[in-house]
Design a protein around this motif. Structure first.
Motif, PDB file in Angstrom:
ATOM      1  N   VAL A  46     -13.827  67.344   1.638  1.00 54.28           N
ATOM      2  CA  VAL A  46     -13.620  66.165   2.466  1.00 54.28           C
ATOM      3  C   VAL A  46     -12.971  64.852   2.084  1.00 54.28           C
ATOM      4  N   CYS A  47     -12.034  64.428   2.368  1.00 51.26           N
ATOM      5  CA  CYS A  47     -11.142  63.220   1.826  1.00 51.26           C
ATOM      6  C   CYS A  47     -10.492  62.511   2.648  1.00 51.26           C
ATOM      7  N   VAL A  48      -9.972  61.294   2.146  1.00 50.05           N
ATOM      8  CA  VAL A  48      -9.197  60.650   3.253  1.00 50.05           C
ATOM      9  C   VAL A  48      -8.159  60.036   2.356  1.00 50.05           C
ATOM     10  N   PRO A  49      -6.790  59.813   3.085  1.00 48.15           N
ATOM     11  CA  PRO A  49      -5.768  59.459   2.311  1.00 48.15           C
ATOM     12  C   PRO A  49      -5.983  58.238   1.497  1.00 48.15           C
ATOM     13  N   GLY A  50      -5.079  58.280   0.088  1.00 50.66           N
ATOM     14  CA  GLY A  50      -5.454  57.341  -0.783  1.00 50.66           C
ATOM     15  C   GLY A  50      -6.286  57.684  -1.961  1.00 50.66           C
ATOM     16  N   GLN A  51      -7.252  58.876  -1.749  1.00 51.30           N
ATOM     17  CA  GLN A  51      -8.141  59.209  -2.758  1.00 51.30           C
ATOM     18  C   GLN A  51      -7.467  60.143  -3.629  1.00 51.30           C
ATOM     19  N   PHE A  52      -8.103  60.397  -4.682  1.00 51.29           N
ATOM     20  CA  PHE A  52      -7.581  61.335  -5.721  1.00 51.29           C
ATOM     21  C   PHE A  52      -8.303  62.182  -6.179  1.00 51.29           C
ATOM     22  N   VAL A  53      -7.820  63.281  -7.410  1.00 49.83           N
ATOM     23  CA  VAL A  53      -8.516  64.091  -7.973  1.00 49.83           C
ATOM     24  C   VAL A  53      -8.318  63.957  -9.460  1.00 49.83           C
ATOM     25  N   ASN A  54      -9.546  64.386  -9.984  1.00 48.81           N
ATOM     26  CA  ASN A  54      -9.499  64.331 -11.744  1.00 48.81           C
ATOM     27  C   ASN A  54      -9.266  65.862 -12.010  1.00 48.81           C
ATOM     28  N   LEU A  55      -7.966  66.161 -12.430  1.00 47.86           N
ATOM     29  CA  LEU A  55      -7.709  67.416 -12.828  1.00 47.86           C
ATOM     30  C   LEU A  55      -7.615  68.180 -14.137  1.00 47.86           C
ATOM     31  N   GLU A  56      -8.559  69.235 -14.492  1.00 45.29           N
ATOM     32  CA  GLU A  56      -8.306  69.654 -15.839  1.00 45.29           C
ATOM     33  C   GLU A  56      -7.210  70.579 -16.187  1.00 45.29           C
ATOM     34  N   ILE A  57      -6.700  70.352 -17.222  1.00 43.44           N
ATOM     35  CA  ILE A  57      -5.599  71.014 -17.594  1.00 43.44           C
ATOM     36  C   ILE A  57      -6.070  71.857 -18.807  1.00 43.44           C
ATOM     37  N   PRO A  58      -5.843  73.231 -18.788  1.00 44.35           N
ATOM     38  CA  PRO A  58      -6.458  74.085 -19.943  1.00 44.35           C
ATOM     39  C   PRO A  58      -5.940  73.577 -21.260  1.00 44.35           C
ATOM     40  N   GLY A  59      -6.831  73.428 -22.235  1.00 48.18           N
ATOM     41  CA  GLY A  59      -6.025  73.029 -23.593  1.00 48.18           C
ATOM     42  C   GLY A  59      -6.305  71.516 -23.799  1.00 48.18           C
ATOM     43  N   TYR A  60      -6.312  70.767 -22.960  1.00 44.04           N
ATOM     44  CA  TYR A  60      -6.459  69.249 -23.024  1.00 44.04           C
ATOM     45  C   TYR A  60      -7.832  68.781 -22.777  1.00 44.04           C
ATOM     46  N   LEU A  61      -8.166  67.749 -23.691  1.00 43.12           N
ATOM     47  CA  LEU A  61      -9.405  67.202 -23.462  1.00 43.12           C
ATOM     48  C   LEU A  61      -9.586  66.554 -22.081  1.00 43.12           C
ATOM     49  N   LEU A  62      -8.744  65.476 -21.893  1.00 46.50           N
ATOM     50  CA  LEU A  62      -8.966  64.732 -20.522  1.00 46.50           C
ATOM     51  C   LEU A  62      -8.494  65.285 -19.602  1.00 46.50           C
ATOM     52  N   ARG A  63      -8.915  64.822 -18.351  1.00 48.52           N
ATOM     53  CA  ARG A  63      -8.530  65.387 -17.146  1.00 48.52           C
ATOM     54  C   ARG A  63      -7.321  64.363 -16.634  1.00 48.52           C
ATOM     55  N   ARG A  64      -6.653  64.893 -15.745  1.00 52.33           N
ATOM     56  CA  ARG A  64      -5.581  64.024 -15.217  1.00 52.33           C
ATOM     57  C   ARG A  64      -5.823  63.569 -13.875  1.00 52.33           C
ATOM     58  N   PRO A  65      -5.672  62.375 -13.486  1.00 49.81           N
ATOM     59  CA  PRO A  65      -5.807  61.954 -12.125  1.00 49.81           C
ATOM     60  C   PRO A  65      -4.628  61.820 -11.415  1.00 49.81           C
ATOM     61  N   LEU A  66      -4.712  62.635 -10.107  1.00 49.24           N
ATOM     62  CA  LEU A  66      -3.390  62.981  -9.497  1.00 49.24           C
ATOM     63  C   LEU A  66      -3.760  62.383  -8.005  1.00 49.24           C
ATOM     64  N   ALA A  67      -2.954  61.805  -7.247  1.00 45.04           N
ATOM     65  CA  ALA A  67      -3.238  61.513  -5.692  1.00 45.04           C
ATOM     66  C   ALA A  67      -3.180  62.844  -5.135  1.00 45.04           C
ATOM     67  N   ILE A  68      -4.024  62.744  -4.050  1.00 40.13           N
ATOM     68  CA  ILE A  68      -4.024  63.665  -2.914  1.00 40.13           C
ATOM     69  C   ILE A  68      -2.922  63.707  -1.954  1.00 40.13           C
ATOM     70  N   ALA A  69      -1.904  64.572  -2.180  1.00 46.48           N
ATOM     71  CA  ALA A  69      -0.603  64.511  -1.261  1.00 46.48           C
ATOM     72  C   ALA A  69      -0.733  65.205   0.051  1.00 46.48           C
ATOM     73  N   ASP A  70      -1.779  66.164   0.177  1.00 45.27           N
ATOM     74  CA  ASP A  70      -2.121  66.737   1.443  1.00 45.27           C
ATOM     75  C   ASP A  70      -3.340  67.384   1.263  1.00 45.27           C
ATOM     76  N   CYS A  71      -3.759  67.694   2.389  1.00 45.22           N
ATOM     77  CA  CYS A  71      -5.177  68.371   2.287  1.00 45.22           C
ATOM     78  C   CYS A  71      -5.291  69.104   3.901  1.00 45.22           C
ATOM     79  N   SER A  72      -5.379  70.411   3.825  1.00 41.76           N
ATOM     80  CA  SER A  72      -5.666  71.402   5.037  1.00 41.76           C
ATOM     81  C   SER A  72      -6.696  70.962   5.950  1.00 41.76           C
ATOM     82  N   ASP A  73      -6.682  71.164   7.197  1.00 39.96           N
ATOM     83  CA  ASP A  73      -7.560  70.679   8.365  1.00 39.96           C
ATOM     84  C   ASP A  73      -9.011  71.458   7.913  1.00 39.96           C
ATOM     85  N   ASP A  74      -8.899  72.481   7.132  1.00 39.07           N
ATOM     86  CA  ASP A  74     -10.455  72.949   6.825  1.00 39.07           C
ATOM     87  C   ASP A  74     -10.686  72.566   5.667  1.00 39.07           C
TER      88      ASP A  74
END
Length: 274
Positions: free
Chosen positions: A35-63
């Protein structure tokens, strides 16, 4: 505008596609509804890297079971991320940050984005175009060249009036995306995301024309939920954390460096985009 508490999701890559030079669209399926609103973001884990990457939510399905991020390749981590195959499993924290206040959009909102600051505006445009109030949504997009342009057709498919500017004139009009502010006197609210120089211009225009503007900014983040204080930026009410107090701020709140200095928010290490 926070809609739900932040929790960790397990996400699987459904599809990765290239949008433009150095820009990739990644669609994820998550293990339970987001459940999110436009303008929020996720902090995504990339395998092999210590720090997650903050990435804006560009779209989200209705469900809430599928989300999209758009990644600009800027280093080894993002280069490895866009090479992951469909089915790859990652973990992400979401939703993070406070998003855009769409309640004040009015009948003629303008979404203004530059370069890698455009992705969160697509989610916002989708939300506004599906609103019962049916606002007349204009979108102004700025790029260095036609080779770096993306999402133009997708914004048009939503029903937005799209205006494009490129620095070299290879697509749309030649010039800066903020030039469009002077051609749209009936704008009721500006929603902007992009480089600091662009945001500062929007701030000045909103002040001089007594209009509302919301600016989405980005700073380097370590934790993404306010504990490390690494993303603090100055505002008229003191330092605020981009990850929890933003990334969206009212334009009147932000304190930019002086015109004679490098056009960055004071005391922040900010990347281009949002």
């Amino acid at each position: 505008m926070r809609t739900a508490r932040t929790i960790e999701y397990v996400a699987h890559i459904r599809q990765t596609s290239i949008l433009a030079e150095g820009m990739y669209r990644i669609e994820f399926e998550v293990d339970h509804p987001l459940v999110c609103v436009p303008g929020q973001f996720v902090n995504l884990e990339i395998p092999g890297y210590l720090l997650r990457r903050p990435l804006a939510i560009a779209d989200c399905s209705d469900d809430g079971m599928r989300i999209v991020v758009i990644v600009r390749v800027v280093g080894a981590g993002t280069a490895d991320l866009v090479l992951l195959k469909p089915g790859a499993r990652l973990r992400l924290l979401a939703p993070l940050g406070d998003g855009f206040n769409t309640a004040v959009a009015g009948v003629n909102p303008l979404l203004l984005g530059g370069g890698s600051g455009i992705p969160p505006l697509f989610f916002l445009a989708k939300f506004l175009c599906s609103s019962p109030t049916h606002p007349d949504v204009h979108v102004a997009l700025g790029f260095r060249s036609a080779q770096q342009a993306y999402l133009i057709e997708q914004f048009e498919e939503l029903g937005c009036a799209v205006h494009v500017a490129t620095e070299d004139g290879s697509a749309g009009r030649q010039g800066r995306v903020t030039d469009f502010l002077q051609t749209m006197p009936h704008v009721t609210q500006v929603f902007a995301c992009g480089p600091d120089a662009m945001l500062r211009t929007v701030q000045a225009w909103a002040r001089d024309n007594s209009r509302g503007a919301q600016l989405s900014v980005e700073a380097h983040m370590a934790c993404g939920f306010g504990a490390c204080l690494g993303c603090a930026i100055p505002t008229v009410s003191g330092n605020r954390r981009v990850c929890v107090d933003g990334p969206v701020f009212d334009s009147a709140e932000l304190v930019f460096a002086s015109e004679s200095s490098e056009p960055r928010l004071q005391q922040t290490s900010k990347e281009s985009g949002c």
